[in-house]
Design an enzyme around this catalytic site. Structure first.
Site, PDB file in Angstrom:
ATOM      1  N   ASP A  21       0.823  -1.209   0.000  1.00  0.00           N
ATOM      2  CA  ASP A  21       0.000   0.000   0.000  1.00  0.00           C
ATOM      3  C   ASP A  21       0.857   1.259   0.000  1.00  0.00           C
ATOM      4  OD1 ASP A  21      -2.333  -1.568   0.123  1.00  0.00           O
ATOM      5  OD2 ASP A  21      -2.159  -1.724   2.298  1.00  0.00           O
ATOM      6  N   SER A  40      -5.615  16.917  -2.181  1.00  0.00           N
ATOM      7  CA  SER A  40      -4.707  17.783  -1.423  1.00  0.00           C
ATOM      8  C   SER A  40      -4.334  19.059  -2.175  1.00  0.00           C
ATOM      9  CB  SER A  40      -3.427  17.012  -1.077  1.00  0.00           C
ATOM     10  OG  SER A  40      -2.783  16.576  -2.262  1.00  0.00           O
ATOM     11  N   ASP A  46       1.543  -3.087   4.288  1.00  0.00           N
ATOM     12  CA  ASP A  46       0.606  -3.932   3.562  1.00  0.00           C
ATOM     13  C   ASP A  46      -0.566  -4.211   4.496  1.00  0.00           C
ATOM     14  OD1 ASP A  46      -0.780  -5.711   2.063  1.00  0.00           O
ATOM     15  OD2 ASP A  46       0.804  -7.205   1.882  1.00  0.00           O
ATOM     16  N   HIS A  51       4.537  21.082   4.820  1.00  0.00           N
ATOM     17  CA  HIS A  51       3.207  21.276   4.220  1.00  0.00           C
ATOM     18  C   HIS A  51       2.453  19.951   4.237  1.00  0.00           C
ATOM     19  CE1 HIS A  51       5.568  19.839   0.785  1.00  0.00           C
ATOM     20  NE2 HIS A  51       4.436  19.502   0.195  1.00  0.00           N
ATOM     21  N   HIS A  98      -3.188  22.380 -15.922  1.00  0.00           N
ATOM     22  CA  HIS A  98      -2.324  21.926 -14.836  1.00  0.00           C
ATOM     23  C   HIS A  98      -0.989  22.657 -14.905  1.00  0.00           C
ATOM     24  CE1 HIS A  98      -0.552  19.448 -11.759  1.00  0.00           C
ATOM     25  NE2 HIS A  98       0.445  19.123 -12.562  1.00  0.00           N
ATOM     26  N   THR A  99      -0.457  22.963 -13.750  1.00  0.00           N
ATOM     27  CA  THR A  99       0.919  23.435 -13.657  1.00  0.00           C
ATOM     28  C   THR A  99       1.533  22.786 -12.439  1.00  0.00           C
ATOM     29  OG1 THR A  99       2.373  25.371 -13.587  1.00  0.00           O
ATOM     30  CG2 THR A  99       0.358  25.486 -12.274  1.00  0.00           C
ATOM     31  N   ASP A 138      14.579  21.226  -2.708  1.00  0.00           N
ATOM     32  CA  ASP A 138      13.686  20.411  -3.531  1.00  0.00           C
ATOM     33  C   ASP A 138      14.202  20.301  -4.959  1.00  0.00           C
ATOM     34  OD1 ASP A 138      11.478  19.295  -4.865  1.00  0.00           O
ATOM     35  OD2 ASP A 138      10.361  21.182  -4.866  1.00  0.00           O
ATOM     36  N   HIS A 188       3.449  26.647  -3.233  1.00  0.00           N
ATOM     37  CA  HIS A 188       3.398  25.286  -3.782  1.00  0.00           C
ATOM     38  C   HIS A 188       1.985  25.126  -4.335  1.00  0.00           C
ATOM     39  CE1 HIS A 188       4.562  21.187  -4.296  1.00  0.00           C
ATOM     40  NE2 HIS A 188       3.972  20.688  -3.227  1.00  0.00           N
ATOM     41  N   GLY A 217       3.598  22.126  -8.992  1.00  0.00           N
ATOM     42  CA  GLY A 217       3.789  22.843  -7.730  1.00  0.00           C
ATOM     43  C   GLY A 217       5.253  23.039  -7.389  1.00  0.00           C
ATOM     44  N   HIS A 218       6.131  22.535  -8.240  1.00  0.00           N
ATOM     45  CA  HIS A 218       7.573  22.606  -7.976  1.00  0.00           C
ATOM     46  C   HIS A 218       8.249  23.561  -8.949  1.00  0.00           C
ATOM     47  CE1 HIS A 218       7.349  18.948  -5.414  1.00  0.00           C
ATOM     48  NE2 HIS A 218       6.364  18.642  -6.251  1.00  0.00           N
TER      49      HIS A 218
END
Length: 560
Positions: free
Chosen positions: A54, A238, A448, A77, A369-370, A199, A145, A372-373
């Site tokens: 999982d 999120s 798991d 975050h 979409h863009t 990052d 972000h 977050g980084h």
């Protein structure tokens, strides 16, 4: 446990339990004498070869063995790769947790599910908050972000400041109205940064990542063009920025909002409570009410933008959702890009939706979409603001870390001052010099079901073998004392061959096993283990010769 780690009293040590050489599992430690600060407690989603797993979390043994010195867990975050393992972390290392408002709300939800909320010390922080410990202090500075309440952290130590940026980009027009605190970053850099951990997710992209405001305009244009049919909007629960775009656009276009998916329901509840989502009560409808709302007046907010088979969108596409049936005029918007490894799953869902007659809107061409980084230009800006003496790229696969290190070198960080490390490597700094001071185990721990760490490489190897060539079970009853086969041997195939059409192969296999058992039992000192191993070896050899496959052979022998 003994570790090959040599940290001197005048050195600050920095290490990753997760997040190096991988995307996800972010967990970093900063240690000085008798104090350890841990930054983030993330999970990693399993690759395709981790069958049945999982989640993947770090091995916390080093922290458990030093628990008396761990003073705090600080959170940058609320994304899963930074807080997803928090309940497992706190089961092992129960220390005070410090996080921003949204991350704290999400953490409370996780702890409540595990019935741990009353056993954990939680503290909410904001931009500029400072935590004071005996020798260390932690300062939070706001970044941007794809989620509100995002922070980098500066850990001030007696030998210099360690900065861990968290995930970031420089979005000067964020939809959250929380721009990055450039002044704080510049001040921290002006006062001197000994080491910067940054990052690396988009280190390979020579660009400045587009603002969320740019995506918001695209979302509004798409809503403008859709005159008929329901809108089903799929994104990460999120990604609060994207959820707000969809709900704002729906309200502006007079569409009621229905929320599907447990994580999305939680995100909307928390977002409204914290003021990040402006959804009036009369614009929210219960799931059971959607059949009474005209299609042209409905937005369905859904999980499943990554093609997850149990998420709401995949079940809608398959026709197995209890409350939503796909309609030919439905408009489905994917406001995300596939995580590496998920592309095939996403494409499968898109194909199913298209086959059902839906109009699917996705991909770069639609500007929905863009990332977050930050790309290379933003990564260089962060380095320029912080002006670190030493540089350690984090949160990225090896090639990303390598590119990021080269960017630091372009901004005059000497090559021998950049460190590309692995999980468990310890970097020690005394203010003037930096060295790799040893290593502790940085292996993965697999989750798991309710099992934590009870699945190892042997079990995974067995699962992979079963998935590739199937299973052959051999049954027999043996009188070991009299050296007689009382019943059998019989063969049962699962995932190897279809037995009704493979009678000759099965019968010949039984003859091989019968001969093997008689041969082995002629040994006066034979035991059950000898018979089992001989059956496995001889039957595996026979089956490979006949089929070029290597199923798992499992003898189930009853000894009288």
């Amino acid at each position: 446990m003994t570790y090959s780690v040599d940290i001197k009293p005048n050195e600050v040590a920095v290490y990753a339990l997760g997040g190096l050489g991988e995307i996800g599992k972010n967990t970093y430690g900063i240690e000085y004498q008798n104090e350890i600060i841990v930054v983030d407690a993330g999970i990693k989603f399993p690759e395709d070869d981790l069958l049945g797993i999982d989640y993947v979390i770090p091995d916390y043994t080093y922290l458990v063995d030093n628990i008396d010195r761990v003073k705090a867990l600080v959170i940058t975050h609320g994304h899963e790769d930074h807080i997803g393992a928090i309940s497992y972390f706190l089961q092992s290392v129960n220390v005070p947790v410090y996080a921003g408002p949204l991350a704290m709300a999400l953490i409370k939800n996780k702890l409540e599910e595990k019935q741990m909320l009353n056993r954990v010390e939680l503290h909410e922080i904001t931009d500029g908050s400072v935590l004071e410990f005996d020798k260390l202090s932690v300062e939070f500075f706001r970044t941007t972000h794809s989620i509100p309440d995002v922070f980098g952290v500066a850990i001030h130590t007696p030998v210099g400041t360690i900065v861990e940026t968290g995930d970031f980009k420089f979005d000067l027009t964020p939809t959250t109205k929380q721009p990055p605190n450039l002044w704080s970053m510049a001040r921290i850099g002006e006062n001197g940064v000994l080491l910067m951990m940054s990052d690396s997710t988009n280190a390979e992209r020579p660009e400045w990542t587009k603002s969320e405001a740019w995506v918001a305009k695209s979302v509004n244009r798409i809503f403008d063009k859709i005159e008929h049919g329901r809108i089903i909007f799929a994104t990460f629960a999120s990604n609060m920025n994207r959820v707000r775009m969809a709900t704002d656009a729906a309200i502006a276009h007079g569409r009621k909002i229905a929320v599907f998916g447990r994580s999305m329901e939680s995100a909307v509840t928390n977002g409204r409570a914290l003021g990040y989502l402006n959804i009036p009560d009369n614009m929210l409808v219960e799931q059971s009410e959607i059949k009474h709302i005209p299609d042209d007046e409905l937005l369905i907010l859904s999980t499943g933008s990554q093609g997850e088979p149990m998420a709401a969108l995949a079940r809608i596409a398959e026709g197995t959702h209890k409350q939503i049936r796909l309609k030919p005029k439905d408009n489905v918007i994917f406001s995300s890009s596939p995580i590496p490894g998920n592309t095939a799953s996403v494409n499968q869902v898109i194909n199913k939706l298209e086959e059902g007659g839906a109009n699917v809107i996705y991909g770069k061409v639609n500007n929905i979409h863009t990332s977050g980084h930050g790309g290379q230009e933003e990564e260089k800006l962060m380095i320029a603001l912080m002006k670190p003496k030493f540089f350690m790229p984090v949160h990225g696969e090896y090639r990303m870390l390598k590119v990021h290190a080269s960017l630091a070198q372009e901004l005059d960080v000497p090559k021998d001052h950049t460190f590309i490390l692995e999980n468990g490597d310890v970097l020690a700094l005394d203010g003037e010099n930096a060295r790799v001071a040893g290593h502790f185990p940085g292996d993965d721990t697999y989750i798991d079901g309710s099992g934590i760490g009870d699945i190892g490489s042997v079990v995974l190897h067995d699962r992979q073998k079963l998935s590739q060539d199937g299973l052959v079970v051999v049954t027999a009853t043996i009188d070991l004392k009299e050296k007689e086969i009382l019943s059998g041997p019989d063969i049962l195939s699962r995932g190897f061959v279809y037995m009704r059409e493979s009678g000759d192969l099965i019968n010949e296999g039984r003859r091989v096993i019968f001969g093997t058992m008689r041969r082995v039992m002629s040994n006066p000192n034979v035991n059950e283990a000898d018979i089992r191993q001989a059956v496995i070896d001889d039957l595996s050899r026979f089956l490979y010769k006949e089929t070029a496959r290597k199923p798992m052979v499992l003898p189930m022998l009853i000894m009288i």
